[in-house]
Design an enzyme around this catalytic site. Structure first.
Site, PDB file in Angstrom:
ATOM      1  CB  THR A 135      49.641  38.551  28.725  1.00 39.78           C
ATOM      2  OG1 THR A 135      50.411  38.356  29.838  1.00 39.78           O
ATOM      3  CG2 THR A 135      50.201  37.722  27.463  1.00 39.78           C
ATOM      4  CG  ASP A 136      52.824  41.427  31.706  1.00 39.79           C
ATOM      5  OD1 ASP A 136      52.463  40.257  31.721  1.00 39.79           O
ATOM      6  OD2 ASP A 136      53.030  41.984  33.004  1.00 39.79           O
ATOM      7  CD  GLU A 137      53.223  35.467  31.462  1.00 42.84           C
ATOM      8  OE1 GLU A 137      53.603  34.442  30.866  1.00 42.84           O
ATOM      9  OE2 GLU A 137      52.610  35.340  32.494  1.00 42.84           O
ATOM     10  CE1 TYR A 161      48.380  32.778  28.320  1.00 41.02           C
ATOM     11  CE2 TYR A 161      50.119  34.043  29.322  1.00 41.02           C
ATOM     12  CZ  TYR A 161      48.868  34.085  28.897  1.00 41.02           C
ATOM     13  OH  TYR A 161      48.257  35.020  29.260  1.00 41.02           O
ATOM     14  CE  LYS A 165      46.687  36.243  25.426  1.00 38.34           C
ATOM     15  NZ  LYS A 165      45.242  36.195  25.009  1.00 38.34           N
TER      16      LYS A 165
HETATM   17  P1  NAD Z   1      40.704  32.109  32.149  1.00 39.96           P
HETATM   18  O1  NAD Z   1      41.731  30.714  31.939  1.00 39.96           O
HETATM   19  O2  NAD Z   1      40.114  32.329  33.629  1.00 39.96           O
HETATM   20  O3  NAD Z   1      39.645  31.836  31.312  1.00 39.96           O
HETATM   21  C1  NAD Z   1      39.579  31.982  29.946  1.00 39.96           C
HETATM   22  C2  NAD Z   1      38.160  31.611  29.297  1.00 39.96           C
HETATM   23  O4  NAD Z   1      38.248  31.304  27.911  1.00 39.96           O
HETATM   24  C3  NAD Z   1      37.514  30.598  30.239  1.00 39.96           C
HETATM   25  O5  NAD Z   1      36.093  30.761  30.484  1.00 39.96           O
HETATM   26  C4  NAD Z   1      37.436  29.209  29.042  1.00 39.96           C
HETATM   27  O6  NAD Z   1      36.212  28.474  28.930  1.00 39.96           O
HETATM   28  C5  NAD Z   1      37.427  30.119  27.782  1.00 39.96           C
HETATM   29  N1  NAD Z   1      38.025  29.520  26.626  1.00 39.96           N
HETATM   30  C6  NAD Z   1      38.904  28.675  26.267  1.00 39.96           C
HETATM   31  N2  NAD Z   1      39.099  28.322  25.210  1.00 39.96           N
HETATM   32  C7  NAD Z   1      38.115  28.769  24.521  1.00 39.96           C
HETATM   33  C8  NAD Z   1      37.598  28.603  23.206  1.00 39.96           C
HETATM   34  N3  NAD Z   1      38.307  27.819  22.331  1.00 39.96           N
HETATM   35  N4  NAD Z   1      36.477  29.287  22.587  1.00 39.96           N
HETATM   36  C9  NAD Z   1      35.691  29.794  23.766  1.00 39.96           C
HETATM   37  N5  NAD Z   1      35.991  30.225  24.930  1.00 39.96           N
HETATM   38  C10 NAD Z   1      37.294  29.344  25.399  1.00 39.96           C
HETATM   39  O7  NAD Z   1      41.804  33.557  31.855  1.00 39.96           O
HETATM   40  P2  NAD Z   1      41.893  34.805  32.297  1.00 39.96           P
HETATM   41  O8  NAD Z   1      42.803  34.808  33.571  1.00 39.96           O
HETATM   42  O9  NAD Z   1      40.330  35.177  32.707  1.00 39.96           O
HETATM   43  O10 NAD Z   1      42.176  35.620  31.053  1.00 39.96           O
HETATM   44  C11 NAD Z   1      41.548  36.119  30.022  1.00 39.96           C
HETATM   45  C12 NAD Z   1      42.319  36.712  28.845  1.00 39.96           C
HETATM   46  O11 NAD Z   1      43.230  37.688  29.429  1.00 39.96           O
HETATM   47  C13 NAD Z   1      43.154  35.441  28.327  1.00 39.96           C
HETATM   48  O12 NAD Z   1      43.312  35.927  26.941  1.00 39.96           O
HETATM   49  C14 NAD Z   1      44.667  36.084  28.902  1.00 39.96           C
HETATM   50  O13 NAD Z   1      45.869  35.697  28.001  1.00 39.96           O
HETATM   51  C15 NAD Z   1      44.650  37.553  29.279  1.00 39.96           C
HETATM   52  N6  NAD Z   1      45.354  38.006  30.321  1.00 39.96           N
HETATM   53  C16 NAD Z   1      45.208  37.407  31.730  1.00 39.96           C
HETATM   54  C17 NAD Z   1      45.811  37.872  32.914  1.00 39.96           C
HETATM   55  C18 NAD Z   1      45.865  37.334  33.935  1.00 39.96           C
HETATM   56  O14 NAD Z   1      46.544  37.815  34.967  1.00 39.96           O
HETATM   57  N7  NAD Z   1      45.096  36.406  34.324  1.00 39.96           N
HETATM   58  C19 NAD Z   1      46.817  39.132  32.345  1.00 39.96           C
HETATM   59  C20 NAD Z   1      46.753  39.635  31.307  1.00 39.96           C
HETATM   60  C21 NAD Z   1      46.131  39.133  30.274  1.00 39.96           C
HETATM   61  O1  DAU Z   2      51.617  38.727  33.219  1.00 41.33           O
HETATM   62  C1  DAU Z   2      50.281  38.406  33.118  1.00 41.33           C
HETATM   63  C2  DAU Z   2      50.018  36.839  32.901  1.00 41.33           C
HETATM   64  O2  DAU Z   2      50.093  36.689  34.476  1.00 41.33           O
HETATM   65  C3  DAU Z   2      48.860  36.323  32.321  1.00 41.33           C
HETATM   66  O3  DAU Z   2      49.140  36.494  30.890  1.00 41.33           O
HETATM   67  C4  DAU Z   2      48.723  34.722  32.681  1.00 41.33           C
HETATM   68  O4  DAU Z   2      47.558  34.496  32.079  1.00 41.33           O
HETATM   69  C5  DAU Z   2      48.415  34.754  34.298  1.00 41.33           C
HETATM   70  O5  DAU Z   2      48.192  33.504  34.396  1.00 41.33           O
HETATM   71  C6  DAU Z   2      49.692  35.323  34.906  1.00 41.33           C
HETATM   72  O6  DAU Z   2      50.808  34.459  34.554  1.00 41.33           O
HETATM   73  P1  DAU Z   2      52.026  34.258  35.786  1.00 41.33           P
HETATM   74  O7  DAU Z   2      52.607  33.060  35.589  1.00 41.33           O
HETATM   75  O8  DAU Z   2      52.353  35.344  36.205  1.00 41.33           O
HETATM   76  O9  DAU Z   2      50.894  33.968  36.735  1.00 41.33           O
HETATM   77  P2  DAU Z   2      50.845  32.560  38.200  1.00 41.33           P
HETATM   78  O10 DAU Z   2      49.630  33.041  38.951  1.00 41.33           O
HETATM   79  O11 DAU Z   2      50.727  31.448  37.526  1.00 41.33           O
HETATM   80  O12 DAU Z   2      52.216  32.924  38.627  1.00 41.33           O
HETATM   81  C7  DAU Z   2      52.651  34.116  39.560  1.00 41.33           C
HETATM   82  C8  DAU Z   2      53.842  33.929  39.738  1.00 41.33           C
HETATM   83  O13 DAU Z   2      53.823  33.192  41.054  1.00 41.33           O
HETATM   84  C9  DAU Z   2      54.851  33.411  39.022  1.00 41.33           C
HETATM   85  O14 DAU Z   2      56.254  33.932  39.263  1.00 41.33           O
HETATM   86  C10 DAU Z   2      55.006  31.873  39.361  1.00 41.33           C
HETATM   87  C11 DAU Z   2      54.733  32.078  41.132  1.00 41.33           C
HETATM   88  N1  DAU Z   2      54.108  30.794  41.364  1.00 41.33           N
HETATM   89  C12 DAU Z   2      52.923  30.308  40.939  1.00 41.33           C
HETATM   90  C13 DAU Z   2      52.218  29.166  41.541  1.00 41.33           C
HETATM   91  C14 DAU Z   2      51.063  28.798  40.688  1.00 41.33           C
HETATM   92  C15 DAU Z   2      54.523  30.069  42.661  1.00 41.33           C
HETATM   93  O15 DAU Z   2      55.655  30.652  43.078  1.00 41.33           O
HETATM   94  N2  DAU Z   2      54.089  29.102  43.041  1.00 41.33           N
HETATM   95  C16 DAU Z   2      52.713  28.563  42.397  1.00 41.33           C
HETATM   96  O16 DAU Z   2      52.264  27.608  43.076  1.00 41.33           O
END
Ligand code: NAD
Ligand code: DAU
Length: 357
Positions: A135-137, A161, A165
Site C-alpha cells: 500500500t501507499d500508506e 495497519y 504492511k
Molecule cells: P480485504 O480485507 O478485502 O481482504 C483481505 C483478504 O485476506 C480476505 O479475504 C481475508 O479473509 C484474507 N485473509 C486475512 N487474513 C488471512 C490469513 N491469515 N491467511 C489467508 N487469508 C487471510 O483486503 P483488500 O482491500 O482486498 O486488500 C488486499 C491487499 O491489498 C492487502 O494486502 C492490502 O494491504 C492491499 N491494498 C489494499 C488497498 C485498498 O484500497 N483496499 C490498496 C492498496 C493495497
Molecule cells: O491507501 C491505500 C489504503 O486505502 C489501503 O492500504 C487500505 O487497505 C484501505 O483500507 C484504504 O485505507 P483508507 O484508510 O484510506 O481507506 P478508508 O476507506 O477506510 O477511508 C478513506 C478515507 O475516508 C480516509 O481518509 C478516512 C475517511 N473515512 C472513512 C470512513 C470509513 C471517513 O471520512 N468516514 C468513514 O466512515
C-alpha cells in the site's frame, strides 16, 4: 514451468477481483488460499463455481505446513500475496490481528516459499516470482504541496495497519537480498469497485445512503486520497508479474487525488440520478461530520511514472467512469450487500461510530 499460481487472500475485495480477472485472460490454474476472516467472502467468487481452473483452499498464510504442502502439490510458478488485515480503523481498535497476519503471516508465507523455491530446477528458480501486494500508506502522510510518493520515498507508516504492511514489505525485501528469492512489491493507492466491503469509505457511503443512514465524514473531510478502480490495480499487478524487474518495487496509481468530501458529494450526486430519494431531496442531506480518526493521514498521492514508463501500464478507467460503474454495481447487487451486513458487521459499525460525535 507449470503456469499455476498461488493467490492468497483471493476471497477479499481486491484478491477476488484479481482471481476473476486472471482467469478471464489465462487458462492457468489458480490456487486461492484464504482464511475467510470477516473480510473474506465466497460470494465474491460465485461466478467461478464449476470452473476447475479455480481451486479454493480455506487456510492461513500463517500455517507454514499447509503452505509447504500446497506448494509441493501444485508446483506454482508464482505466489501473489493479497492476504492481510486491511482496515485502518480496525487496526486502531485491535492491532494484534494486524501484527499476526500482516507480519508473522507474511514471514511464514515467505519462508515456506523459500523452501519450495530452493528445491526447483535452475530454470524454474529463475522463472519463479513472489509478488507482494502492498500500500501507499507505508510512505506516511504528504503535505499539501509535497510531490507524490515515488518508490524511493522513505517509509514513515503512521497507523498500526501501515506499520504492519511496512514491516511485511521489509521482510519481502530481505528475503530477496539475503536468500535471492525473486520478489516484486507493488504499493498501490486507494482502490474502489465491485465487492468492496462496506466498512471502507465508498461502499459505506453507497450502502448507508440507500439505507437512509448518516454518511459519516471524519474530521473536516479535507483529507486527500488517490483513487484507482480495482480492475486497474489488478491489471497493474499482472503487468508487474509479467515484466517487473526482480527485487524492484512499483507504485500503482491513477493520478486521481480527491478530497474525501468531494468523494461523498460525487457518490450522493450519482445516487440522486440513479435512485432518487422518495422525498425528492438529495442524499447530501445525510452527510454528518463526525470525530476524526486518530492519527489520520492527511494526504496520499502516487507517482505512477515508473510502472508507466518501464512497463507501459496505464489505467483503463477514469474516476468518472469507475465510480459510475461502482455505484451501479451496488444498486444491482442488493443481495450481496444484505449478506455482508451480518451481525459481525453491525457490531463493527456500532464499535467504530458509537463513540464519535
Ligand atoms: P480485504 O480485507 O478485502 O481482504 C483481505 C483478504 O485476506 C480476505 O479475504 C481475508 O479473509 C484474507 N485473509 C486475512 N487474513 C488471512 C490469513 N491469515 N491467511 C489467508 N487469508 C487471510 O483486503 P483488500 O482491500 O482486498 O486488500 C488486499 C491487499 O491489498 C492487502 O494486502 C492490502 O494491504 C492491499 N491494498 C489494499 C488497498 C485498498 O484500497 N483496499 C490498496 C492498496 C493495497
Ligand atoms: O491507501 C491505500 C489504503 O486505502 C489501503 O492500504 C487500505 O487497505 C484501505 O483500507 C484504504 O485505507 P483508507 O484508510 O484510506 O481507506 P478508508 O476507506 O477506510 O477511508 C478513506 C478515507 O475516508 C480516509 O481518509 C478516512 C475517511 N473515512 C472513512 C470512513 C470509513 C471517513 O471520512 N468516514 C468513514 O466512515
Amino acid at each position: 514451468m507449470n503456469k499455476t499460481i498461488l493467490v492468497t487472500g483471493g476471497a477479499g475485495f481486491i484478491g477476488s477481483n484479481f482471481v476473476m480477472g486472471w482467469l478471464a485472460q489465462s487458462d492457468a490454474t489458480v490456487i486461492n488460499l484464504d482464511y475467510l476472516t470477516y473480510a473474506g467472502n465466497m460470494e465474491n467468487l460465485t461466478s467461478l463455481e464449476g470452473d476447475n481452473r479455480h481451486i479454493f483452499v480455506k487456510g492461513s498464510i500463517g500455517d507454514a505446513e499447509l503452505i509447504t504442502g500446497l506448494l509441493a502439490t501444485h508446483q506454482p510458478c508464482a505466489v501473489v500475496n493479497f492476504a492481510a488485515e486491511s482496515h485502518v480503523d480496525r487496526s486502531i481498535h485491535s492491532p494484534e490481528d494486524f501484527i499476526q497476519t500482516n507480519i508473522v503471516g507474511t514471514f511464514r508465507l515467505l519462508d515456506a516459499t523459500r523452501g519450495y523455491w530452493n528445491g526447483l530446477s535452475t530454470e524454474d528458480k529463475a522463472a519463479f516470482r513472489f509478488l507482494h501486494v502492498s500500500t501507499d500508506e507505508v510512505y506516511g502522510s504528504l503535505k499539501k504541496d509535497d510531490p507524490a510518493f515515488s518508490e524511493t520515498n522513505r517509509y514513515e507508516p503512521n497507523s498500526p495497519y501501515s506499520a504492519s504492511k511496512a514491516a511485511s514489505d521489509h521482510l519481502v525485501r530481505a528475503y530477496h537480498h539475503t536468500y535471492g528469492l525473486p520478489v516484486l512489491t507493488t504499493n498501490c493507492s486507494n482502490n474502489y469497485g465491485p465487492f468492496h466491503f462496506p466498512e471502507k469509505l465508498i461502499p459505506l457511503l453507497i450502502t448507508n445512503a440507500l439505507a437512509n443512514k448518516n454518511l459519516p465524514v471524519y474530521g473536516d473531510g479535507q483529507q486527500i486520497r488517490d483513487w484507482l478502480y480495482v480492475a486497474d490495480h489488478c491489471s497493474g499487478i499482472r503487468r508487474v508479474l509479467e515484466a517487473g524487474r526482480v527485487g524492484e518495487t512499483y507504485n500503482i496509481g491513477g493520478w486521481n487525488e480527491m478530497a474525501n468530501i468531494d468523494i461523498v458529494h460525487t457518490v450522493c450526486d450519482l445516487l440522486d440520478e440513479a435512485r432518487p430519494r422518495a422525498d425528492g431531496k438529495s442524499y447530501r442531506e445525510q452527510i454528518t461530520f463526525v470525530t476524526d480518526r486518530p492519527g489520520h493521514d492527511r494526504r496520499y498521492a502516487i507517482d505512477a511514472s515508473k510502472i508507466e514508463q518501464e512497463l507501459g501500464w496505464k489505467p483503463a478507467e477514469t474516476f468518472a467512469t469507475g465510480i459510475r460503474k461502482t455505484v451501479q454495481w451496488y444498486l444491482d447487487n442488493p443481495e450481496w450487500v444484505a449478506h455482508v451486513q451480518s451481525g459481525a458487521y453491525r457490531d463493527w459499525v456500532e464499535k467504530n461510530y458509537a463513540g464519535r460525535d
